[in-house]
Design an enzyme around this catalytic site. Structure first.
Site, PDB file in Angstrom:
ATOM      1  N   GLU A 186      60.110   4.419  28.167  1.00  0.00           N
ATOM      2  CA  GLU A 186      60.507   4.367  26.755  1.00  0.00           C
ATOM      3  C   GLU A 186      61.375   3.141  26.441  1.00  0.00           C
ATOM      4  O   GLU A 186      62.074   3.108  25.430  1.00  0.00           O
ATOM      5  CB  GLU A 186      61.246   5.647  26.374  1.00  0.00           C
ATOM      6  CG  GLU A 186      60.381   6.896  26.479  1.00  0.00           C
ATOM      7  CD  GLU A 186      61.114   8.142  26.033  1.00  0.00           C
ATOM      8  OE1 GLU A 186      61.280   8.325  24.815  1.00  0.00           O
ATOM      9  OE2 GLU A 186      61.530   8.932  26.896  1.00  0.00           O
ATOM     10  N   SER A 195      58.796  10.903  24.103  1.00  0.00           N
ATOM     11  CA  SER A 195      57.923  10.115  23.229  1.00  0.00           C
ATOM     12  C   SER A 195      56.443  10.473  23.382  1.00  0.00           C
ATOM     13  O   SER A 195      55.572   9.647  23.117  1.00  0.00           O
ATOM     14  CB  SER A 195      58.123   8.607  23.454  1.00  0.00           C
ATOM     15  OG  SER A 195      59.434   8.237  23.104  1.00  0.00           O
ATOM     16  N   TYR A 249      55.436   6.035  16.635  1.00  0.00           N
ATOM     17  CA  TYR A 249      56.045   4.707  16.616  1.00  0.00           C
ATOM     18  C   TYR A 249      55.205   3.605  15.989  1.00  0.00           C
ATOM     19  O   TYR A 249      55.732   2.544  15.676  1.00  0.00           O
ATOM     20  CB  TYR A 249      56.419   4.288  18.045  1.00  0.00           C
ATOM     21  CG  TYR A 249      57.367   5.255  18.704  1.00  0.00           C
ATOM     22  CD1 TYR A 249      58.657   5.441  18.200  1.00  0.00           C
ATOM     23  CD2 TYR A 249      56.976   6.002  19.796  1.00  0.00           C
ATOM     24  CE1 TYR A 249      59.531   6.341  18.784  1.00  0.00           C
ATOM     25  CE2 TYR A 249      57.850   6.904  20.388  1.00  0.00           C
ATOM     26  CZ  TYR A 249      59.124   7.067  19.884  1.00  0.00           C
ATOM     27  OH  TYR A 249      59.982   7.958  20.457  1.00  0.00           O
ATOM     28  N   ARG A 260      68.320  16.407  18.694  1.00  0.00           N
ATOM     29  CA  ARG A 260      67.207  16.855  17.859  1.00  0.00           C
ATOM     30  C   ARG A 260      66.437  17.923  18.605  1.00  0.00           C
ATOM     31  O   ARG A 260      66.237  17.832  19.816  1.00  0.00           O
ATOM     32  CB  ARG A 260      66.286  15.661  17.563  1.00  0.00           C
ATOM     33  CG  ARG A 260      65.481  15.779  16.290  1.00  0.00           C
ATOM     34  CD  ARG A 260      64.484  14.643  16.174  1.00  0.00           C
ATOM     35  NE  ARG A 260      63.351  14.865  17.067  1.00  0.00           N
ATOM     36  CZ  ARG A 260      62.850  13.950  17.883  1.00  0.00           C
ATOM     37  NH1 ARG A 260      63.373  12.747  17.965  1.00  0.00           N
ATOM     38  NH2 ARG A 260      61.818  14.237  18.649  1.00  0.00           N
ATOM     39  N   ASP A 282      62.772  20.079  18.571  1.00  0.00           N
ATOM     40  CA  ASP A 282      61.415  20.107  18.035  1.00  0.00           C
ATOM     41  C   ASP A 282      60.849  21.518  18.118  1.00  0.00           C
ATOM     42  O   ASP A 282      60.986  22.197  19.155  1.00  0.00           O
ATOM     43  CB  ASP A 282      60.530  19.136  18.811  1.00  0.00           C
ATOM     44  CG  ASP A 282      60.997  17.693  18.677  1.00  0.00           C
ATOM     45  OD1 ASP A 282      61.684  17.385  17.682  1.00  0.00           O
ATOM     46  OD2 ASP A 282      60.683  16.880  19.570  1.00  0.00           O
ATOM     47  N   GLU A 304      61.153  21.454  22.591  1.00  0.00           N
ATOM     48  CA  GLU A 304      62.065  20.715  23.462  1.00  0.00           C
ATOM     49  C   GLU A 304      63.301  20.288  22.690  1.00  0.00           C
ATOM     50  O   GLU A 304      63.330  20.321  21.456  1.00  0.00           O
ATOM     51  CB  GLU A 304      61.379  19.483  24.068  1.00  0.00           C
ATOM     52  CG  GLU A 304      60.932  18.452  23.053  1.00  0.00           C
ATOM     53  CD  GLU A 304      60.293  17.240  23.721  1.00  0.00           C
ATOM     54  OE1 GLU A 304      61.011  16.503  24.413  1.00  0.00           O
ATOM     55  OE2 GLU A 304      59.077  17.034  23.531  1.00  0.00           O
ATOM     56  N   GLY A 364      65.507   8.887  19.025  1.00  0.00           N
ATOM     57  CA  GLY A 364      65.281   7.535  18.541  1.00  0.00           C
ATOM     58  C   GLY A 364      66.108   7.215  17.309  1.00  0.00           C
ATOM     59  O   GLY A 364      66.430   8.089  16.506  1.00  0.00           O
TER      60      GLY A 364
END
Length: 295
Positions: free
Chosen positions: A11, A139, A205, A244, A246, A259, A265
């Site tokens: 990443e 990612s 991205y 964060r 998800d 997760e 990011g």
């Protein structure tokens, strides 16, 4: 402030983008800073910079998994985000799911894969469709959606190139949401929509057609339920400062944890800045709020 960015993980490119954005925000706010690209000589580079504290803009292995956090603790340098243990646990999708399952938080059924797995049995047990994931990558790197035993085996072989630990997770068909956490508070949820098979690296991205919906369209009651679940998940891992979570929702709006991200990011496509903006925080204000949490 030392902005730690880059690193040596898969990443790296995303981390460089995050770090550049954070550096620009600190410059705009008049905060004295230095950018440190974390390479093989990380400890010497950090010591040479003589920083007072670190803003971690590192993603993936080496930056998000507790290792750089341990280095900074050893050097007695405060840093943003979660500590060693929570970072290591949050980076491990398998053990995070085992923890959530153990304390009764909802997460999709899953199986641990290896080269001797019974592919037909696993895909049947998981309901006929699954997501294959390297346990320690972010990612969406190495991930694949599969719908039969042959695809499951092929996806395992691909994912195993990135990680020795690979899981298959029951596919939840419905809507994907993400909830940013900032200083103990869940920010407005974001609904993610993509025309890709799933919300993959390209959708995250590169693509310009990914749709980020905030307000997310849930009723006030359901959004509160989602935010409470995300906050409970974040706290159960021991995360601090910001991050964060998800989540998938099935067609009956039952929520399933996917997760936790302990160093999300901070790029132009990133989700935490979007949620912060809806909460009334500019990007620079978000960066300073995260930085202050390290004081």
């Amino acid at each position: 402030v030392g902005v730690l960015l880059g690193g040596q993980s898969t990443e790296r490119e995303v981390s460089l983008q995050s770090g550049v954005a954070v550096v620009a925000a600190l410059a705009e706010a008049g905060v004295e800073h230095v950018a440190i690209d974390v390479g093989a000589n990380a400890i010497a580079d950090i010591q040479a910079a003589k920083i007072d504290r670190a803003f971690l803009a590192l993603h993936g292995a080496g930056g998000e998994d507790g290792r750089i956090q341990a280095v900074l603790e050893f050097l007695n340098i405060p840093f943003t985000g979660s500590g060693v243990q929570a970072s290591a646990l949050g980076m491990d999708k398998l053990r995070t799911k085992q923890l959530w399952r153990g304390i009764g938080l909802s997460t999709p059924d899953f199986a641990i894969l290896d080269s001797n797995s019974d592919w037909k049995k696993i895909i049947a047990d998981l309901g006929g469709e699954a997501m294959v994931k390297p346990a320690h990558e972010g990612s969406s790197i190495g991930m694949a959606r599969v719908k039969n035993a042959q695809e499951l085996e092929a996806a395992y072989k691909e994912a195993a190139q990135y990680d020795g630990s690979v899981i298959a997770e029951r596919l939840i068909v419905g809507s994907e949401f993400t909830v940013a956490i900032l200083n103990g508070e869940a920010l407005p949820a974001i609904k993610l929509e993509t025309d890709h098979t799933f919300y993959d690296y390209n959708a995250k991205y590169i693509a310009n057609d990914t749709r980020y919906i905030c307000p997310c369209g849930l009723s006030a009651e359901k959004e509160q339920e989602l935010k409470a679940l995300a906050l409970a998940a974040f706290n159960s891992v021991g995360c601090e400062g910001w991050g964060r979570v998800d989540v998938m929702a099935d067609k009956s709006l039952n929520f399933y944890l996917l997760e936790v991200n302990t160093a999300p990011g901070m790029t132009s496509h990133s989700l935490v800045p979007m949620a912060a903006k809806v909460s009334g925080l500019s990007f620079s204000e978000l960066v300073l709020t995260i930085l202050k949490s390290s004081l």
